[in-house]
Design an enzyme around this catalytic site. Structure first.
Site, PDB file in Angstrom:
ATOM      1  CG  ASN A 113      14.811  55.064  80.320  1.00  0.00           C
ATOM      2  OD1 ASN A 113      15.797  54.335  80.309  1.00  0.00           O
ATOM      3  ND2 ASN A 113      14.183  55.401  81.428  1.00  0.00           N
ATOM      4  CG  HIS A 130      20.686  56.542  74.467  1.00  0.00           C
ATOM      5  ND1 HIS A 130      20.763  55.693  75.541  1.00  0.00           N
ATOM      6  CD2 HIS A 130      21.906  57.124  74.370  1.00  0.00           C
ATOM      7  CE1 HIS A 130      21.985  55.758  76.064  1.00  0.00           C
ATOM      8  NE2 HIS A 130      22.685  56.621  75.372  1.00  0.00           N
ATOM      9  CB  CYS A 141      14.744  63.903  53.064  1.00  0.00           C
ATOM     10  SG  CYS A 141      13.190  63.310  53.777  1.00  0.00           S
ATOM     11  CB  CYS A 189      11.186  58.635  53.385  1.00  0.00           C
ATOM     12  SG  CYS A 189      10.825  60.400  53.482  1.00  0.00           S
ATOM     13  CB  CYS A 192      13.101  61.536  49.774  1.00  0.00           C
ATOM     14  SG  CYS A 192      13.903  60.621  51.107  1.00  0.00           S
ATOM     15  CB  SER A 231      23.923  50.028  86.405  1.00  0.00           C
ATOM     16  OG  SER A 231      23.858  49.819  85.012  1.00  0.00           O
TER      17      SER A 231
HETATM   18 ZN   LIG Z   1      13.014  61.148  53.205  1.00  0.00          ZN
END
Ligand SMILES: [Zn+2]
Length: 283
Positions: A113, A130, A141, A189, A192, A231
């Site tokens: 999850n 995950h 970056c 970001c 960057c 499952s």
């Molecule tokens: Zn960045």
């Protein structure tokens, strides 16, 4: 006077209790089924769950990276859905597993999850296979941003953006018009200017091999494996069942409905996680 149902449940609790009592190094793997009891819908075949799809199908990692319009649609939906999604709270099953860890029963917890509910319940010996929707990653970056911080930045970028028009479906899913999506300003970001993506594994991407190897090692150290609310249809989780079987570990499965590994389990329980786990004494 007890009903057949109560006797049946009592018997199942005793079987699971025996399994847990015999285990000294328990590995637990959880899936979407544990979080549905906290109100998070189970998009079963879509491994990253909520928002990670267009209106028709799950978002593909390659499409997200290549296509600005797809990122725009994704982030617009994610922005509108975030307050609801992030408000979900752990249920008694998450709290029980966190308690098992405190009492030294749990060797390691692996979850499929991305909802952070195990972390909210205080679990620390935890691998989020995950990733987690509560972190955002710069694909250029590597800068990490808490998702809640990004929410405020998106609000500043979209001061007049009108998201309420079509609102939320009862399950928390989000529907937006094309016009709404097209006027949405996508954040980048701060360090960057690179592309931002939730720190979760989309379809068509693979789980980091170091993370996979780390979990394989934890499985090999364990003396038994309990699956909770999965499952096991997705290979990224199923492969650890195969490792457990190689090591001849006893496997118990708590899941409503059949799983890919029922034939490998010494114990299969069709019960709600939040009702059964708190009944187990982890000593
Ligand atoms: Zn960045």
């Amino acid at each position: 006077q007890t009903s057949d149902q109560e006797r049946w449940t009592g018997g199942k609790v005793k079987e699971l209790q025996r399994f847990i009592t015999l285990s000294k190094k328990l590995l637990v793997m959880t899936g979407a089924g544990i979080s549905t009891e906290s109100g998070i819908p189970d998009y079963r075949s879509e491994k990253v769950g909520l928002y990670a799809r267009t209106d028709q199908r799950p978002i593909q990692h390659g499409d997200f990276v290549r296509s600005a319009p797809i990122r725009q649609q994704y982030w617009a939906r994610n922005f509108v859905g975030w307050p609801h999604f992030s408000s979900h709270q752990p249920n008694p099953a998450h709290w029980a597993l966190s308690n098992w860890e405190k009492l030294g029963k749990l060797h390691w917890l692996v979850t499929q999850n991305v909802d952070a509910l195990h972390t909210k319940a205080g679990s620390q010996r935890l691998t989020e296979l995950h990733g987690c929707m509560h972190r955002v990653l710069c694909l250029n970056c590597g800068e990490q941003t808490p998702r809640g911080v990004l929410q405020e930045r998106i609000k500043l970028l979209n001061p007049t953006w009108n998201a309420e028009a079509q609102g939320l479906a009862p399950d928390g899913d989000v529907f937006l018009s094309e016009e709404q999506v097209q006027s949405f300003q996508v954040p980048s970001c701060v360090r960057c200017g690179g592309l931002l993506k939730p720190d979760v594994v989309f379809f068509g991407d693979t789980v980091n091999p170091d993370k996979v190897n780390f979990v394989h090692r934890r499985v090999k150290e364990a003396d038994s494996l309990l699956v909770v609310g999965s499952s096991l249809q997705v290979y990224s989780g199923y492969r650890f069942i195969l490792t457990a079987r190689e090591k001849k570990l006893p496997i118990a499965i708590l899941n409503i409905g059949p799983t890919r590994s029922d034939n490998l389990a010494c114990l299969k329980l069709n019960s709600r996680c939040g009702e059964l786990l708190p009944l187990i004494d982890p000593h």
